[in-house]
Motif scaffolding. Structure first.
Motif, PDB file in Angstrom:
ATOM      1  N   UNK A  17       0.814  -1.224   0.000  1.00  0.00           N
ATOM      2  CA  UNK A  17       0.000   0.000   0.000  1.00  0.00           C
ATOM      3  C   UNK A  17       0.842   1.266   0.000  1.00  0.00           C
ATOM      4  N   UNK A  18       2.149   1.128  -0.010  1.00  0.00           N
ATOM      5  CA  UNK A  18       3.017   2.308  -0.068  1.00  0.00           C
ATOM      6  C   UNK A  18       2.916   3.010  -1.416  1.00  0.00           C
ATOM      7  N   UNK A  19       2.388   2.323  -2.406  1.00  0.00           N
ATOM      8  CA  UNK A  19       2.231   2.848  -3.763  1.00  0.00           C
ATOM      9  C   UNK A  19       3.566   3.027  -4.491  1.00  0.00           C
ATOM     10  N   UNK A  20       4.642   2.509  -3.930  1.00  0.00           N
ATOM     11  CA  UNK A  20       5.947   2.594  -4.591  1.00  0.00           C
ATOM     12  C   UNK A  20       6.022   1.535  -5.688  1.00  0.00           C
ATOM     13  N   UNK A  21       6.600   1.863  -6.819  1.00  0.00           N
ATOM     14  CA  UNK A  21       6.767   0.852  -7.866  1.00  0.00           C
ATOM     15  C   UNK A  21       7.773  -0.209  -7.425  1.00  0.00           C
ATOM     16  N   UNK A  22       7.583  -1.414  -7.904  1.00  0.00           N
ATOM     17  CA  UNK A  22       8.442  -2.532  -7.523  1.00  0.00           C
ATOM     18  C   UNK A  22       9.911  -2.214  -7.794  1.00  0.00           C
ATOM     19  N   UNK A  23      10.200  -1.544  -8.869  1.00  0.00           N
ATOM     20  CA  UNK A  23      11.591  -1.218  -9.213  1.00  0.00           C
ATOM     21  C   UNK A  23      12.263  -0.373  -8.132  1.00  0.00           C
ATOM     22  N   UNK A  24      11.481   0.360  -7.371  1.00  0.00           N
ATOM     23  CA  UNK A  24      12.047   1.220  -6.329  1.00  0.00           C
ATOM     24  C   UNK A  24      12.568   0.433  -5.136  1.00  0.00           C
ATOM     25  N   UNK A  25      11.966  -0.716  -4.853  1.00  0.00           N
ATOM     26  CA  UNK A  25      12.362  -1.452  -3.655  1.00  0.00           C
ATOM     27  C   UNK A  25      12.843  -2.876  -3.911  1.00  0.00           C
ATOM     28  N   UNK A  26      12.638  -3.421  -5.088  1.00  0.00           N
ATOM     29  CA  UNK A  26      12.906  -4.833  -5.348  1.00  0.00           C
ATOM     30  C   UNK A  26      14.330  -5.263  -5.000  1.00  0.00           C
ATOM     31  N   UNK A  27      15.300  -4.434  -5.298  1.00  0.00           N
ATOM     32  CA  UNK A  27      16.696  -4.818  -5.041  1.00  0.00           C
ATOM     33  C   UNK A  27      17.366  -3.874  -4.063  1.00  0.00           C
ATOM     34  N   UNK A  28      16.550  -3.237  -3.225  1.00  0.00           N
ATOM     35  CA  UNK A  28      17.075  -2.263  -2.280  1.00  0.00           C
ATOM     36  C   UNK A  28      16.456  -2.492  -0.902  1.00  0.00           C
ATOM     37  N   UNK A  29      17.058  -3.370  -0.094  1.00  0.00           N
ATOM     38  CA  UNK A  29      16.491  -3.685   1.216  1.00  0.00           C
ATOM     39  C   UNK A  29      16.314  -2.459   2.114  1.00  0.00           C
ATOM     40  N   UNK A  30      17.235  -1.508   2.045  1.00  0.00           N
ATOM     41  CA  UNK A  30      17.112  -0.307   2.872  1.00  0.00           C
ATOM     42  C   UNK A  30      15.861   0.478   2.490  1.00  0.00           C
ATOM     43  N   UNK A  31      15.603   0.594   1.192  1.00  0.00           N
ATOM     44  CA  UNK A  31      14.409   1.321   0.734  1.00  0.00           C
ATOM     45  C   UNK A  31      13.137   0.561   1.116  1.00  0.00           C
ATOM     46  N   UNK A  32      13.191  -0.763   1.069  1.00  0.00           N
ATOM     47  CA  UNK A  32      12.048  -1.581   1.493  1.00  0.00           C
ATOM     48  C   UNK A  32      11.698  -1.268   2.939  1.00  0.00           C
ATOM     49  N   UNK A  33      12.717  -1.263   3.803  1.00  0.00           N
ATOM     50  CA  UNK A  33      12.467  -0.974   5.225  1.00  0.00           C
ATOM     51  C   UNK A  33      11.915   0.437   5.409  1.00  0.00           C
ATOM     52  N   UNK A  34      12.469   1.408   4.688  1.00  0.00           N
ATOM     53  CA  UNK A  34      11.977   2.793   4.783  1.00  0.00           C
ATOM     54  C   UNK A  34      10.509   2.888   4.384  1.00  0.00           C
ATOM     55  N   UNK A  35      10.161   2.271   3.273  1.00  0.00           N
ATOM     56  CA  UNK A  35       8.784   2.337   2.782  1.00  0.00           C
ATOM     57  C   UNK A  35       7.801   1.694   3.766  1.00  0.00           C
ATOM     58  N   UNK A  36       8.188   0.563   4.340  1.00  0.00           N
ATOM     59  CA  UNK A  36       7.312  -0.105   5.310  1.00  0.00           C
ATOM     60  C   UNK A  36       7.091   0.794   6.524  1.00  0.00           C
ATOM     61  N   UNK A  37       8.164   1.363   7.055  1.00  0.00           N
ATOM     62  CA  UNK A  37       8.037   2.238   8.232  1.00  0.00           C
ATOM     63  C   UNK A  37       7.243   3.497   7.917  1.00  0.00           C
ATOM     64  N   UNK A  38       7.511   4.113   6.772  1.00  0.00           N
ATOM     65  CA  UNK A  38       6.776   5.327   6.384  1.00  0.00           C
ATOM     66  C   UNK A  38       5.283   5.041   6.244  1.00  0.00           C
ATOM     67  N   UNK A  39       4.947   3.910   5.637  1.00  0.00           N
ATOM     68  CA  UNK A  39       3.543   3.563   5.428  1.00  0.00           C
ATOM     69  C   UNK A  39       2.855   3.273   6.750  1.00  0.00           C
ATOM     70  N   UNK A  40       3.517   2.530   7.630  1.00  0.00           N
ATOM     71  CA  UNK A  40       2.923   2.240   8.939  1.00  0.00           C
ATOM     72  C   UNK A  40       2.689   3.529   9.717  1.00  0.00           C
ATOM     73  N   UNK A  41       3.639   4.447   9.668  1.00  0.00           N
ATOM     74  CA  UNK A  41       3.475   5.739  10.348  1.00  0.00           C
ATOM     75  C   UNK A  41       2.336   6.546   9.736  1.00  0.00           C
ATOM     76  N   UNK A  42       2.261   6.550   8.417  1.00  0.00           N
ATOM     77  CA  UNK A  42       1.215   7.322   7.725  1.00  0.00           C
ATOM     78  C   UNK A  42      -0.175   6.795   8.054  1.00  0.00           C
ATOM     79  N   UNK A  43      -0.314   5.472   8.150  1.00  0.00           N
ATOM     80  CA  UNK A  43      -1.627   4.880   8.397  1.00  0.00           C
ATOM     81  C   UNK A  43      -2.079   5.001   9.849  1.00  0.00           C
ATOM     82  N   UNK A  44      -1.145   5.185  10.774  1.00  0.00           N
ATOM     83  CA  UNK A  44      -1.511   5.443  12.167  1.00  0.00           C
ATOM     84  C   UNK A  44      -1.849   4.209  12.983  1.00  0.00           C
ATOM     85  N   UNK A  45      -2.643   4.413  14.044  1.00  0.00           N
ATOM     86  CA  UNK A  45      -2.875   3.351  15.025  1.00  0.00           C
ATOM     87  C   UNK A  45      -3.585   2.112  14.475  1.00  0.00           C
TER      88      UNK A  45
END
Length: 95
Positions: A17-45
């Motif tokens: 649900x981060x809406x990031x294209x697969x190419x942005x995170x597929x081979x970048x574990x650091x970006x994957x972690x960032x996107x997951x954390x950003x999305x969880x924070x954005x969605x809230x409790x």
């Protein structure tokens, strides 16, 4: 058939649900972690429930692409080496 843990599935749902294209995170574990954390924070409790609802909506709206996108999210999360912390067991104190 491969078994996926609930934690991995939840993290992949956030990535989906981060809406990031697969190419942005597929081979970048650091970006994957960032996107997951950003999305969880954005969605809230209610992040997990809201993310699941959004994934269900996307599967209904775009069934031809949703499954492939979720597979890519699951693979990215499994490769990202998330660290989960389990609290130490409580020690009973007697007086």
């Amino acid at each position: 058939m491969r078994s996926t843990s609930r934690v991995t599935t939840t993290l992949a749902t956030f990535l989906f649900v981060s809406q990031a294209p697969v190419a942005e995170f597929a081979k970048n574990p650091a970006r994957t972690r960032e996107l997951v954390h950003e999305t969880a924070d954005r969605l809230g409790p209610n992040a997990a429930a809201d993310a699941v609802a959004e994934v269900a909506y996307e599967y209904g709206r775009h069934p031809e692409t949703a499954a492939a996108h979720m597979r890519a999210c699951l693979l990215a999360v499994e490769s990202a080496n998330f660290r989960t912390f389990v609290p130490a067991a409580r020690v009973a104190v007697s007086r």
